[in-house]
Design a protein around this motif. Structure first.
Motif, PDB file in Angstrom:
ATOM      1  N   PRO A  22      47.260  69.232  51.639  1.00 38.55           N
ATOM      2  CA  PRO A  22      48.173  69.935  52.554  1.00 38.55           C
ATOM      3  C   PRO A  22      47.508  71.197  53.101  1.00 38.55           C
ATOM      4  CG  PRO A  22      48.861  70.235  50.276  1.00 38.55           C
ATOM      5  CD  PRO A  22      47.713  69.269  50.256  1.00 38.55           C
ATOM      6  N   PRO A  23      47.899  71.631  54.294  1.00 39.35           N
ATOM      7  CA  PRO A  23      47.317  72.849  54.856  1.00 39.35           C
ATOM      8  C   PRO A  23      47.627  74.058  53.973  1.00 39.35           C
ATOM      9  CG  PRO A  23      49.074  72.001  56.267  1.00 39.35           C
ATOM     10  CD  PRO A  23      48.910  71.034  55.144  1.00 39.35           C
ATOM     11  N   ARG A  24      46.804  75.082  54.097  1.00 36.54           N
ATOM     12  CA  ARG A  24      47.020  76.319  53.334  1.00 36.54           C
ATOM     13  C   ARG A  24      48.366  76.952  53.685  1.00 36.54           C
ATOM     14  NH1 ARG A  24      42.429  78.325  50.791  1.00 36.54           N
ATOM     15  NH2 ARG A  24      40.523  77.340  51.524  1.00 36.54           N
ATOM     16  N   PHE A  25      48.756  76.822  54.964  1.00 34.39           N
ATOM     17  CA  PHE A  25      50.036  77.338  55.435  1.00 34.39           C
ATOM     18  C   PHE A  25      50.420  76.571  56.684  1.00 34.39           C
ATOM     19  CE2 PHE A  25      46.546  80.217  56.522  1.00 34.39           C
ATOM     20  CZ  PHE A  25      46.568  80.208  57.900  1.00 34.39           C
ATOM     21  N   ASP A  26      51.654  76.748  57.121  1.00 28.99           N
ATOM     22  CA  ASP A  26      52.219  75.982  58.225  1.00 28.99           C
ATOM     23  C   ASP A  26      51.682  76.472  59.567  1.00 28.99           C
ATOM     24  OD1 ASP A  26      53.825  74.087  59.470  1.00 28.99           O
ATOM     25  OD2 ASP A  26      55.519  75.483  59.641  1.00 28.99           O
ATOM     26  N   ILE A  27      50.802  75.669  60.168  1.00 28.27           N
ATOM     27  CA  ILE A  27      50.227  75.981  61.475  1.00 28.27           C
ATOM     28  C   ILE A  27      49.685  74.694  62.066  1.00 28.27           C
ATOM     29  CG2 ILE A  27      47.906  76.510  60.632  1.00 28.27           C
ATOM     30  CD1 ILE A  27      47.921  78.894  62.671  1.00 28.27           C
ATOM     31  N   THR A  28      49.614  74.628  63.385  1.00 29.98           N
ATOM     32  CA  THR A  28      49.073  73.448  64.048  1.00 29.98           C
ATOM     33  C   THR A  28      47.664  73.738  64.555  1.00 29.98           C
ATOM     34  OG1 THR A  28      49.854  74.046  66.257  1.00 29.98           O
ATOM     35  CG2 THR A  28      51.404  72.817  64.834  1.00 29.98           C
ATOM     36  N   ALA A  29      46.940  72.672  64.835  1.00 29.62           N
ATOM     37  CA  ALA A  29      45.602  72.810  65.425  1.00 29.62           C
ATOM     38  C   ALA A  29      45.690  73.521  66.771  1.00 29.62           C
ATOM     39  CB  ALA A  29      44.946  71.443  65.561  1.00 29.62           C
ATOM     40  N   ASP A  30      46.727  73.221  67.554  1.00 30.83           N
ATOM     41  CA  ASP A  30      46.891  73.888  68.855  1.00 30.83           C
ATOM     42  C   ASP A  30      47.109  75.388  68.688  1.00 30.83           C
ATOM     43  OD1 ASP A  30      46.545  71.523  70.253  1.00 30.83           O
ATOM     44  OD2 ASP A  30      48.697  71.166  70.521  1.00 30.83           O
ATOM     45  N   GLN A  31      47.861  75.789  67.666  1.00 28.27           N
ATOM     46  CA  GLN A  31      48.058  77.223  67.422  1.00 28.27           C
ATOM     47  C   GLN A  31      46.743  77.889  67.025  1.00 28.27           C
ATOM     48  OE1 GLN A  31      51.340  76.530  64.606  1.00 28.27           O
ATOM     49  NE2 GLN A  31      52.498  78.077  65.771  1.00 28.27           N
ATOM     50  N   ILE A  32      45.959  77.211  66.217  1.00 26.54           N
ATOM     51  CA  ILE A  32      44.655  77.750  65.835  1.00 26.54           C
ATOM     52  C   ILE A  32      43.791  77.936  67.079  1.00 26.54           C
ATOM     53  CG2 ILE A  32      42.492  77.235  64.615  1.00 26.54           C
ATOM     54  CD1 ILE A  32      44.284  75.896  62.434  1.00 26.54           C
ATOM     55  N   ASP A  33      43.742  76.924  67.932  1.00 22.53           N
ATOM     56  CA  ASP A  33      42.959  77.016  69.166  1.00 22.53           C
ATOM     57  C   ASP A  33      43.423  78.186  70.035  1.00 22.53           C
ATOM     58  OD1 ASP A  33      41.632  74.731  68.297  1.00 22.53           O
ATOM     59  OD2 ASP A  33      42.636  73.397  69.729  1.00 22.53           O
ATOM     60  N   ALA A  34      44.729  78.373  70.127  1.00 20.47           N
ATOM     61  CA  ALA A  34      45.274  79.466  70.955  1.00 20.47           C
ATOM     62  C   ALA A  34      44.907  80.834  70.389  1.00 20.47           C
ATOM     63  CB  ALA A  34      46.793  79.332  71.076  1.00 20.47           C
ATOM     64  N   VAL A  35      44.979  80.987  69.074  1.00 20.73           N
ATOM     65  CA  VAL A  35      44.613  82.262  68.451  1.00 20.73           C
ATOM     66  C   VAL A  35      43.133  82.545  68.681  1.00 20.73           C
ATOM     67  CG1 VAL A  35      44.256  83.411  66.210  1.00 20.73           C
ATOM     68  CG2 VAL A  35      46.464  82.346  66.748  1.00 20.73           C
ATOM     69  N   VAL A  36      42.297  81.552  68.487  1.00 22.59           N
ATOM     70  CA  VAL A  36      40.854  81.748  68.677  1.00 22.59           C
ATOM     71  C   VAL A  36      40.557  82.139  70.120  1.00 22.59           C
ATOM     72  CG1 VAL A  36      38.613  80.556  68.692  1.00 22.59           C
ATOM     73  CG2 VAL A  36      40.169  80.289  66.747  1.00 22.59           C
ATOM     74  N   ALA A  37      41.157  81.452  71.083  1.00 27.02           N
ATOM     75  CA  ALA A  37      40.923  81.776  72.496  1.00 27.02           C
ATOM     76  C   ALA A  37      41.385  83.199  72.817  1.00 27.02           C
ATOM     77  CB  ALA A  37      41.645  80.768  73.392  1.00 27.02           C
TER      78      ALA A  37
END
Length: 138
Positions: A11-26
């Motif tokens: 399971p993921p470390r915490f509740d987040i989507t790949a799209d949210q990760i991409d948005a934060v990085v951008a």
């Protein structure tokens, strides 16, 4: 011995989507590029921003979602850069935290921030070791 095909997904470390990760990085790199102190440090090494952002997003998806799409060694890269100094990690983490707070729910931002600070401590120690090697006692 169990095959990987039948392995239960982690399971993921915490509740987040790949799209949210991409948005934060951008968003983070948009902030970094305009920062008077950090922008030039990154610009000295990053020539293809979309490729860099995609690689770093893969790093975070690996660290958070346990995807196996990242291939790299951040410690080696930061130590070899030459212009990365220990105090820069406080600035980096401050900018990252501000993006997390703007982009994510408070619990998710706090969880990702804790992970980023833990990784940042390790990278900082590696850079400090490069700048202040242990003297030879021979």
């Amino acid at each position: 011995m169990r095959s990987l095909e039948n392995a239960t997904p982690v399971p993921p470390r915490f509740d987040i989507t790949a799209d949210q990760i991409d948005a934060v990085v951008a968003e983070f790199y948009a902030v970094v590029r305009s920062h008077p102190g950090m922008g030039p440090v990154f610009a000295a090494h990053v020539t293809d921003w979309p490729a860099h952002e995609a690689k770093i997003a893969r790093f975070w998806r690996n660290a958070i979602l346990f995807e196996r799409s990242y291939d790299g060694n951040p410690m080696v890269v930061h130590r070899a850069a030459g212009n990365v100094r220990s105090p820069m990690f406080d600035v980096w983490l401050g900018l990252f935290d501000s993006v997390l707070r703007r982009e994510l729910a408070p619990e998710t931002a706090a969880a990702w921030s804790a992970l980023a600070h833990r990784i940042g401590r390790g990278l900082r120690m590696g850079v400090e070791d490069r700048d202040h090697p242990v003297p030879s006692l021979r």
